[in-house]
Design a protein around this motif. Structure first.
Motif, PDB file in Angstrom:
ATOM      1  N   LYS A 135      -4.838  33.949 -36.059  1.00  0.00           N
ATOM      2  CA  LYS A 135      -3.880  33.992 -34.963  1.00  0.00           C
ATOM      3  C   LYS A 135      -4.508  34.679 -33.762  1.00  0.00           C
ATOM      4  O   LYS A 135      -5.077  35.775 -33.873  1.00  0.00           O
ATOM      5  N   LEU A 136      -4.424  34.016 -32.614  1.00  0.00           N
ATOM      6  CA  LEU A 136      -4.959  34.545 -31.365  1.00  0.00           C
ATOM      7  C   LEU A 136      -3.845  34.623 -30.340  1.00  0.00           C
ATOM      8  O   LEU A 136      -2.907  33.815 -30.344  1.00  0.00           O
ATOM      9  N   SER A 137      -3.965  35.602 -29.471  1.00  0.00           N
ATOM     10  CA  SER A 137      -2.979  35.753 -28.403  1.00  0.00           C
ATOM     11  C   SER A 137      -3.174  34.669 -27.353  1.00  0.00           C
ATOM     12  O   SER A 137      -4.268  34.132 -27.192  1.00  0.00           O
ATOM     13  N   PRO A 138      -2.126  34.329 -26.605  1.00  0.00           N
ATOM     14  CA  PRO A 138      -2.270  33.311 -25.555  1.00  0.00           C
ATOM     15  C   PRO A 138      -3.333  33.670 -24.527  1.00  0.00           C
ATOM     16  O   PRO A 138      -4.051  32.799 -24.038  1.00  0.00           O
ATOM     17  N   GLY A 139      -3.440  34.957 -24.208  1.00  0.00           N
ATOM     18  CA  GLY A 139      -4.455  35.353 -23.239  1.00  0.00           C
ATOM     19  C   GLY A 139      -5.858  35.113 -23.748  1.00  0.00           C
ATOM     20  O   GLY A 139      -6.738  34.654 -23.017  1.00  0.00           O
ATOM     21  N   LYS A 140      -6.082  35.408 -25.017  1.00  0.00           N
ATOM     22  CA  LYS A 140      -7.416  35.209 -25.587  1.00  0.00           C
ATOM     23  C   LYS A 140      -7.736  33.729 -25.688  1.00  0.00           C
ATOM     24  O   LYS A 140      -8.877  33.316 -25.467  1.00  0.00           O
ATOM     25  N   VAL A 397     -13.438  21.987 -39.892  1.00  0.00           N
ATOM     26  CA  VAL A 397     -12.825  21.915 -38.575  1.00  0.00           C
ATOM     27  C   VAL A 397     -11.735  22.976 -38.509  1.00  0.00           C
ATOM     28  O   VAL A 397     -11.299  23.515 -39.523  1.00  0.00           O
ATOM     29  N   LEU A 398     -11.282  23.279 -37.299  1.00  0.00           N
ATOM     30  CA  LEU A 398     -10.190  24.228 -37.079  1.00  0.00           C
ATOM     31  C   LEU A 398      -8.962  23.440 -36.648  1.00  0.00           C
ATOM     32  O   LEU A 398      -8.950  22.817 -35.585  1.00  0.00           O
ATOM     33  N   VAL A 399      -7.951  23.447 -37.503  1.00  0.00           N
ATOM     34  CA  VAL A 399      -6.726  22.711 -37.230  1.00  0.00           C
ATOM     35  C   VAL A 399      -5.789  23.598 -36.422  1.00  0.00           C
ATOM     36  O   VAL A 399      -5.518  24.743 -36.801  1.00  0.00           O
ATOM     37  N   ASP A 400      -5.323  23.092 -35.281  1.00  0.00           N
ATOM     38  CA  ASP A 400      -4.404  23.831 -34.418  1.00  0.00           C
ATOM     39  C   ASP A 400      -2.989  23.697 -34.981  1.00  0.00           C
ATOM     40  O   ASP A 400      -2.370  22.628 -34.924  1.00  0.00           O
ATOM     41  N   LYS A 401      -2.459  24.810 -35.539  1.00  0.00           N
ATOM     42  CA  LYS A 401      -1.125  24.809 -36.143  1.00  0.00           C
ATOM     43  C   LYS A 401      -0.037  25.148 -35.128  1.00  0.00           C
ATOM     44  O   LYS A 401       1.148  25.155 -35.476  1.00  0.00           O
ATOM     45  N   GLY A 402      -0.413  25.463 -33.895  1.00  0.00           N
ATOM     46  CA  GLY A 402       0.560  25.826 -32.883  1.00  0.00           C
ATOM     47  C   GLY A 402       0.842  27.310 -32.866  1.00  0.00           C
ATOM     48  O   GLY A 402       0.547  28.046 -33.827  1.00  0.00           O
ATOM     49  N   GLU A 403       1.384  27.812 -31.748  1.00  0.00           N
ATOM     50  CA  GLU A 403       1.735  29.220 -31.569  1.00  0.00           C
ATOM     51  C   GLU A 403       0.534  30.140 -31.767  1.00  0.00           C
ATOM     52  O   GLU A 403       0.648  31.248 -32.267  1.00  0.00           O
ATOM     53  N   GLY A 404      -0.657  29.650 -31.395  1.00  0.00           N
ATOM     54  CA  GLY A 404      -1.856  30.484 -31.466  1.00  0.00           C
ATOM     55  C   GLY A 404      -2.451  30.599 -32.847  1.00  0.00           C
ATOM     56  O   GLY A 404      -3.340  31.433 -33.048  1.00  0.00           O
ATOM     57  N   ARG A 405      -2.012  29.793 -33.828  1.00  0.00           N
ATOM     58  CA  ARG A 405      -2.543  29.868 -35.186  1.00  0.00           C
ATOM     59  C   ARG A 405      -3.504  28.694 -35.421  1.00  0.00           C
ATOM     60  O   ARG A 405      -3.214  27.557 -35.070  1.00  0.00           O
ATOM     61  N   PHE A 406      -4.640  29.014 -36.056  1.00  0.00           N
ATOM     62  CA  PHE A 406      -5.677  28.028 -36.327  1.00  0.00           C
ATOM     63  C   PHE A 406      -6.090  28.146 -37.791  1.00  0.00           C
ATOM     64  O   PHE A 406      -6.352  29.243 -38.282  1.00  0.00           O
ATOM     65  N   GLU A 407      -6.173  26.994 -38.443  1.00  0.00           N
ATOM     66  CA  GLU A 407      -6.494  26.962 -39.865  1.00  0.00           C
ATOM     67  C   GLU A 407      -7.878  26.340 -40.091  1.00  0.00           C
ATOM     68  O   GLU A 407      -8.083  25.168 -39.763  1.00  0.00           O
ATOM     69  N   PRO A 408      -8.835  27.104 -40.636  1.00  0.00           N
ATOM     70  CA  PRO A 408     -10.120  26.494 -41.005  1.00  0.00           C
ATOM     71  C   PRO A 408      -9.915  25.567 -42.198  1.00  0.00           C
ATOM     72  O   PRO A 408      -9.271  25.926 -43.173  1.00  0.00           O
ATOM     73  N   ARG A 409     -10.477  24.339 -42.106  1.00  0.00           N
ATOM     74  CA  ARG A 409     -10.290  23.375 -43.182  1.00  0.00           C
ATOM     75  C   ARG A 409     -11.592  22.599 -43.389  1.00  0.00           C
ATOM     76  O   ARG A 409     -12.197  22.098 -42.440  1.00  0.00           O
TER      77      ARG A 409
END
Length: 472
Positions: A135-140, A397-409
């Motif tokens: 999880k990353l902040s919107p600013g980051k 790959v990094l799947v964008d789950k939305g709301e700043g969350r990314f899932e390595p897959r």
């Protein structure tokens, strides 16, 4: 009196402490100086200078903050100051551990500073998510330039490039050689490189073997013969054919009933004279090649395809060939044969491409470059090349789950081409994957895993007899 005043000035200005006692032996007052703590600190060199307000800022040289306050020196034996207390909103949350402010895999169960004086950052309960996402902040996300794109089905075009040379079509090369001892009586005005037409005269030949066979054949066809003799006549004609006498010469003999003294040899096909060895008056032994003619209206491009690209090519695929002598022109052809052998030195496979050459500009041994179109009309699930994190042993790959969350897959990949790569397993159509700044998110994921491992070991490190996580 002047001496005492000078010592007083030096004492007040230089941080010296004066001491003295009365000597009864010589009746004098002895004065000695001692270095005060302030003077001792002034003689030491600080490691660095930290922000006077406790902010995680430091400087290698003396400086002032934006409010005009001097940065505070930090010495090697100075104990680390306690970390500032968390804000009121976070004071009610449980702190799991403190992580290194520079992102190093180093944690501490208690507040501390790193060697540069920066406070370790607290990690609160609830910040860690166990679903494997980052999880990353919107600013980051904005600062890192993270971009995502959904996986779509598309046709993958794999462009296979291969160098090669132009060669003659083996089926379109003819040689004129004598099958009996002969003499060249006359040679036509034909030289190496001359373009000739089929039936065009090349030379006149005298051969005793040909003359004997011609006379024998004429005697059989002009006599009143029975059926057995007719069979013998057909044998005499076959003898002329075996001596490679041109068919039109035999037909002329049958028409005129006259055996020629010399035989006129003509070009067997349209083409270019590649070789002329015939010279007037020369003697030609059986097997001597006097002319070599090639039809170059259709030529071969023999190219060397890398072994790794062998699975992408097949007979019948279209090829665009560019000759280095004609950079602005494209010659279209198709793959005719993939030779069944790999060159052990270059690890390439020879491929034959048939090219139309109506204006005869493609010449033997000319360098060419081939672009083999391996596009498959069937669309496949594909993503951009930049989306893949390849470690050599696994691809993810990094799947964008939305709301700043990314899932390595982890994914299984297929063909590459046109800036895209086929995904055979691990991803569904429509799922968004990170196409830029994915290496930064991957580093954040690896850091999270390392911090979690250190956090699990932190309670053991805080037991009596163990280190508290501070550097000694």
């Amino acid at each position: 009196m002047k001496t005492l005043r000078l010592l007083t000035i030096l004492t007040l200005g230089g941080g010296l402490a004066l001491g003295g006692h009365w000597s009864s032996n010589d009746g004098r007052w002895s004065v000695h100086a001692e270095v005060t703590p302030a003077a001792a600190e002034a003689n030491r060199a600080p490691l660095y200078y930290r922000d006077p307000g406790g902010a995680p800022l430091w400087s290698a040289a003396p400086r002032k903050d934006d409010r005009g306050r001097d940065y505070l020196p930090v010495y090697d034996d100075q104990p680390a100051a306690a970390a500032p207390k968390p804000a009121q909103a976070e004071s009610s949350r449980k702190i799991l551990y403190y992580r290194n402010p520079m992102g190093l895999p180093d944690t501490s169960p208690v507040p501390k500073k790193d060697p540069m004086g920066m406070n370790y950052i607290p990690v609160y309960e609830g910040d860690e998510v166990d679903d494997g996402t980052v999880k990353l902040s919107p600013g980051k996300i904005q600062r890192a330039g993270v971009r995502s794109e959904p996986a779509r089905r598309r046709a993958i075009r794999v462009a296979v490039k291969a160098p090669g040379t132009i060669q003659l079509d083996e089926r379109r090369v003819s040689v004129i050689a004598m099958r009996a001892e002969s003499f060249v009586q006359k040679v036509a005005d034909v030289t190496t490189g001359t373009r000739v037409k089929a039936g065009q005269p090349l030379m006149e030949i005298y051969s005793s073997a040909v003359a004997s066979a011609a006379a024998e054949y004429l005697s059989t066809i002009t006599s009143k013969t029975t059926g057995g003799i007719e069979i013998y006549g057909r044998g005499s004609r076959q003898r002329l054919v075996n001596l490679d006498v041109p068919e039109q010469v035999i037909a002329e003999m049958e028409k005129t009933r006259v055996a020629p003294v010399t035989i006129h040899w003509s070009a067997p096909r349209d083409g270019i004279v590649l070789e002329r060895s015939a010279i007037e008056g020369m003697r030609a032994n059986p097997g001597d090649v006097l002319f070599k003619i090639a039809d170059i209206s259709l030529v071969w491009a023999l190219v060397d395809v890398a072994e790794r690209d062998l699975g992408n090519i097949a007979v019948g695929q279209g090829v665009a060939v560019r000759a280095r002598s004609f950079p602005g022109r494209i010659f279209s052809g198709k793959i005719a044969i993939v030779y069944p052998q790999v060159n052990r030195d270059t690890r390439t496979v020879r491929v034959r491409i048939e090219l139309a050459n109506p204006d005869a500009v493609l010449l033997p041994d000319m360098y060419v470059d081939a672009d083999i179109d391996t596009a498959d009309s069937a669309p496949v699930l594909a993503i951009q090349d930049s989306s893949v994190l390849d470690t050599g042993t696994r691809q993810a790959v990094l799947v964008d789950k939305g709301e700043g969350r990314f899932e390595p897959r982890e994914v299984k990949l297929g063909r590459r081409g046109g800036g895209h790569i086929e995904v055979r397993d691990g991803l569904a159509e429509g799922e968004a994957v990170v196409t830029s700044a994915n290496f930064l998110i991957d580093a954040e994921s690896n850091l999270k895993a390392a911090l979690k491992g250190f956090a699990d070991a932190a309670p053991q490190a805080s037991e009596p007899g163990h280190a508290t996580g501070e550097h000694k």
